[in-house]
Design a protein around this motif. Structure first.
Motif, PDB file in Angstrom:
ATOM      1  N   ILE A  84      43.148  39.635  41.051  1.00  0.00           N
ATOM      2  CA  ILE A  84      42.007  39.100  41.801  1.00  0.00           C
ATOM      3  C   ILE A  84      40.741  39.333  40.989  1.00  0.00           C
ATOM      4  O   ILE A  84      40.240  40.451  40.886  1.00  0.00           O
ATOM      5  CB  ILE A  84      41.873  39.777  43.173  1.00  0.00           C
ATOM      6  CG1 ILE A  84      43.164  39.607  43.972  1.00  0.00           C
ATOM      7  CG2 ILE A  84      40.689  39.207  43.946  1.00  0.00           C
ATOM      8  CD1 ILE A  84      43.215  40.421  45.253  1.00  0.00           C
ATOM      9  N   ALA A  85      40.227  38.255  40.371  1.00  0.00           N
ATOM     10  CA  ALA A  85      39.006  38.373  39.567  1.00  0.00           C
ATOM     11  C   ALA A  85      38.431  36.994  39.335  1.00  0.00           C
ATOM     12  O   ALA A  85      38.719  36.340  38.347  1.00  0.00           O
ATOM     13  CB  ALA A  85      39.290  39.057  38.235  1.00  0.00           C
ATOM     14  N   GLY A  86      37.613  36.508  40.256  1.00  0.00           N
ATOM     15  CA  GLY A  86      37.010  35.198  40.094  1.00  0.00           C
ATOM     16  C   GLY A  86      37.868  34.100  40.697  1.00  0.00           C
ATOM     17  O   GLY A  86      38.989  34.312  41.152  1.00  0.00           O
ATOM     18  N   PHE A  92      45.376  31.771  42.028  1.00  0.00           N
ATOM     19  CA  PHE A  92      46.747  32.145  41.730  1.00  0.00           C
ATOM     20  C   PHE A  92      47.458  32.715  42.949  1.00  0.00           C
ATOM     21  O   PHE A  92      48.695  32.692  43.023  1.00  0.00           O
ATOM     22  CB  PHE A  92      46.748  33.186  40.600  1.00  0.00           C
ATOM     23  CG  PHE A  92      48.089  33.435  39.984  1.00  0.00           C
ATOM     24  CD1 PHE A  92      48.523  32.668  38.928  1.00  0.00           C
ATOM     25  CD2 PHE A  92      48.915  34.436  40.469  1.00  0.00           C
ATOM     26  CE1 PHE A  92      49.767  32.890  38.361  1.00  0.00           C
ATOM     27  CE2 PHE A  92      50.151  34.678  39.907  1.00  0.00           C
ATOM     28  CZ  PHE A  92      50.581  33.895  38.848  1.00  0.00           C
ATOM     29  N   MET A  93      46.726  33.218  43.929  1.00  0.00           N
ATOM     30  CA  MET A  93      47.340  33.829  45.104  1.00  0.00           C
ATOM     31  C   MET A  93      48.221  32.845  45.865  1.00  0.00           C
ATOM     32  O   MET A  93      49.165  33.247  46.541  1.00  0.00           O
ATOM     33  CB  MET A  93      46.251  34.383  46.028  1.00  0.00           C
ATOM     34  CG  MET A  93      45.435  35.515  45.444  1.00  0.00           C
ATOM     35  SD  MET A  93      46.408  36.972  44.980  1.00  0.00           S
ATOM     36  CE  MET A  93      47.025  37.460  46.591  1.00  0.00           C
ATOM     37  N   TYR A 149      47.322  52.399  45.281  1.00  0.00           N
ATOM     38  CA  TYR A 149      46.273  52.157  46.256  1.00  0.00           C
ATOM     39  C   TYR A 149      46.322  50.689  46.676  1.00  0.00           C
ATOM     40  O   TYR A 149      46.762  49.832  45.903  1.00  0.00           O
ATOM     41  CB  TYR A 149      44.896  52.481  45.665  1.00  0.00           C
ATOM     42  CG  TYR A 149      44.726  53.932  45.307  1.00  0.00           C
ATOM     43  CD1 TYR A 149      44.154  54.823  46.203  1.00  0.00           C
ATOM     44  CD2 TYR A 149      45.153  54.420  44.073  1.00  0.00           C
ATOM     45  CE1 TYR A 149      44.000  56.172  45.880  1.00  0.00           C
ATOM     46  CE2 TYR A 149      45.016  55.762  43.740  1.00  0.00           C
ATOM     47  CZ  TYR A 149      44.439  56.630  44.651  1.00  0.00           C
ATOM     48  OH  TYR A 149      44.304  57.954  44.324  1.00  0.00           O
ATOM     49  N   ALA A 150      45.884  50.419  47.882  1.00  0.00           N
ATOM     50  CA  ALA A 150      45.876  49.052  48.391  1.00  0.00           C
ATOM     51  C   ALA A 150      44.446  48.523  48.450  1.00  0.00           C
ATOM     52  O   ALA A 150      43.510  49.260  48.794  1.00  0.00           O
ATOM     53  CB  ALA A 150      46.507  48.983  49.777  1.00  0.00           C
ATOM     54  N   TYR A 151      44.290  47.265  48.073  1.00  0.00           N
ATOM     55  CA  TYR A 151      42.993  46.591  48.173  1.00  0.00           C
ATOM     56  C   TYR A 151      43.182  45.285  48.924  1.00  0.00           C
ATOM     57  O   TYR A 151      44.122  44.525  48.634  1.00  0.00           O
ATOM     58  CB  TYR A 151      42.416  46.298  46.788  1.00  0.00           C
ATOM     59  CG  TYR A 151      41.280  45.290  46.808  1.00  0.00           C
ATOM     60  CD1 TYR A 151      39.968  45.698  47.075  1.00  0.00           C
ATOM     61  CD2 TYR A 151      41.526  43.933  46.613  1.00  0.00           C
ATOM     62  CE1 TYR A 151      38.930  44.777  47.117  1.00  0.00           C
ATOM     63  CE2 TYR A 151      40.494  43.011  46.654  1.00  0.00           C
ATOM     64  CZ  TYR A 151      39.197  43.425  46.912  1.00  0.00           C
ATOM     65  OH  TYR A 151      38.184  42.513  46.968  1.00  0.00           O
ATOM     66  N   ASN A 156      38.965  37.421  52.799  1.00  0.00           N
ATOM     67  CA  ASN A 156      40.216  36.668  52.758  1.00  0.00           C
ATOM     68  C   ASN A 156      41.367  37.661  52.603  1.00  0.00           C
ATOM     69  O   ASN A 156      41.671  38.109  51.513  1.00  0.00           O
ATOM     70  CB  ASN A 156      40.209  35.668  51.596  1.00  0.00           C
ATOM     71  CG  ASN A 156      41.455  34.793  51.570  1.00  0.00           C
ATOM     72  OD1 ASN A 156      42.366  34.956  52.381  1.00  0.00           O
ATOM     73  ND2 ASN A 156      41.495  33.861  50.637  1.00  0.00           N
ATOM     74  N   THR A 157      41.986  38.020  53.711  1.00  0.00           N
ATOM     75  CA  THR A 157      43.035  39.040  53.686  1.00  0.00           C
ATOM     76  C   THR A 157      44.256  38.605  52.900  1.00  0.00           C
ATOM     77  O   THR A 157      45.116  39.434  52.578  1.00  0.00           O
ATOM     78  CB  THR A 157      43.460  39.397  55.122  1.00  0.00           C
ATOM     79  OG1 THR A 157      43.893  38.205  55.815  1.00  0.00           O
ATOM     80  CG2 THR A 157      42.304  40.023  55.893  1.00  0.00           C
ATOM     81  N   ARG A 158      44.345  37.321  52.582  1.00  0.00           N
ATOM     82  CA  ARG A 158      45.450  36.848  51.744  1.00  0.00           C
ATOM     83  C   ARG A 158      45.341  37.439  50.337  1.00  0.00           C
ATOM     84  O   ARG A 158      46.350  37.627  49.646  1.00  0.00           O
ATOM     85  CB  ARG A 158      45.415  35.317  51.678  1.00  0.00           C
ATOM     86  CG  ARG A 158      46.622  34.683  51.017  1.00  0.00           C
ATOM     87  CD  ARG A 158      46.484  33.182  51.058  1.00  0.00           C
ATOM     88  NE  ARG A 158      47.676  32.511  50.553  1.00  0.00           N
ATOM     89  CZ  ARG A 158      47.804  31.194  50.465  1.00  0.00           C
ATOM     90  NH1 ARG A 158      46.812  30.408  50.866  1.00  0.00           N
ATOM     91  NH2 ARG A 158      48.910  30.667  49.999  1.00  0.00           N
TER      92      ARG A 158
END
Length: 253
Positions: A84-86, A92-93, A149-151, A156-158
């Motif tokens: 997750i970066a931009g 991609f998710m 760890y979880a992020y 957007n919880t997806r």
């Protein structure tokens, strides 16, 4: 300059015994803010109000389609860069659910992180460390990793991931391993085996200053060589870019 042309090489490498089996895909994208230029190109251009963002998204979509078509089910897929970066990687998710269905464990590798996700959200660490890497280096011995760890993106919880930090050498950089949270949850019992494989490939690549998963480094080599085989000027002319642009950019993915 009337637009932005980007040629991107995507490379997927399988290990088969003692051999590397590469697959490569090259795409050429032209993005412009000019409706007149887009019309002259007769549908081969992407009309955009945000050229940098839409270029990244277009390249990411090509990458997703390539991986979706050629990734073998029930496999481990190492991917360079953060999950997750931009806008390009959040795009991609959408592919993650398909990976889950196929039993593909996607593992993202970040070799140079300045993130503060842990140290800025732990009462005992706030204000004590410059970054997560600084903190991880202070507590880890060579070959050790932090807990996972979880992020989750609050908007957007997806967009959710599990991540940890690994110290693979005494004087090398701390590296971060990330997995989509749903993939981590589904394949949790096999995570240690995956991390052991990642650690081995870090050692096999052997770069302390610029740590990298060996398989990713090999894929990047194939992608660079693939770009050398493509006649960009000919392809630009074929899709009517030649007379409209005076600059090109090549990328390896």
């Amino acid at each position: 300059i009337v637009g932005r042309a980007v040629s991107a090489a995507h490379s997927l490498v399988y290990i088969n015994g003692d051999r590397y089996l590469p697959l490569s895909f090259v795409s050429l994208k032209f993005v412009t803010h000019s409706e007149e230029v887009a019309q002259k190109m007769q549908g081969t251009a992407i009309l955009s109000d945000h050229i940098a963002r839409d270029t990244a998204i277009a390249v990411a979509k090509d990458k997703m389609e390539f991986l979706d078509k050629y990734c073998v089910g029930n496999s481990v897929l190492f991917i360079d860069g953060p999950l997750i970066a931009g806008d390009d990687y959040t795009t991609f998710m959408k592919q993650i659910e398909r990976f889950c269905q196929k039993g593909i464990v996607s593992v993202f590798f970040v070799g140079n992180s300045s993130s503060c996700m842990v140290v800025d959200n732990s009462d005992s660490l706030i204000g004590k460390f410059n970054s997560d890497s600084h903190w991880a280096n202070s507590i880890l011995k060579t070959g050790e990793r932090t807990a996972f760890y979880a992020y989750t993106d609050e908007y957007n919880t997806r967009n959710a991931k599990a991540f940890c930090y690994i110290k693979f050498s005494e004087n090398g950089r701390i590296v971060r391993i990330e997995l989509p949270l749903q993939i981590y949850s589904r394949f949790k019992t096999g995570i240690d085996d995956i991390l052991n494989a990642a650690f081995y490939m870090l050692l096999a690549q052997g770069s302390i200053a610029s740590p990298q998963i060996r398989l990713i480094a090999v894929a990047q080599m194939y992608a660079k060589e693939t770009l050398k085989l493509i006649d960009i000027q000919r392809e630009m002319s074929r899709i009517r870019i030649q007379s409209l642009i005076n600059g090109t950019e090549g990328r390896v993915r």
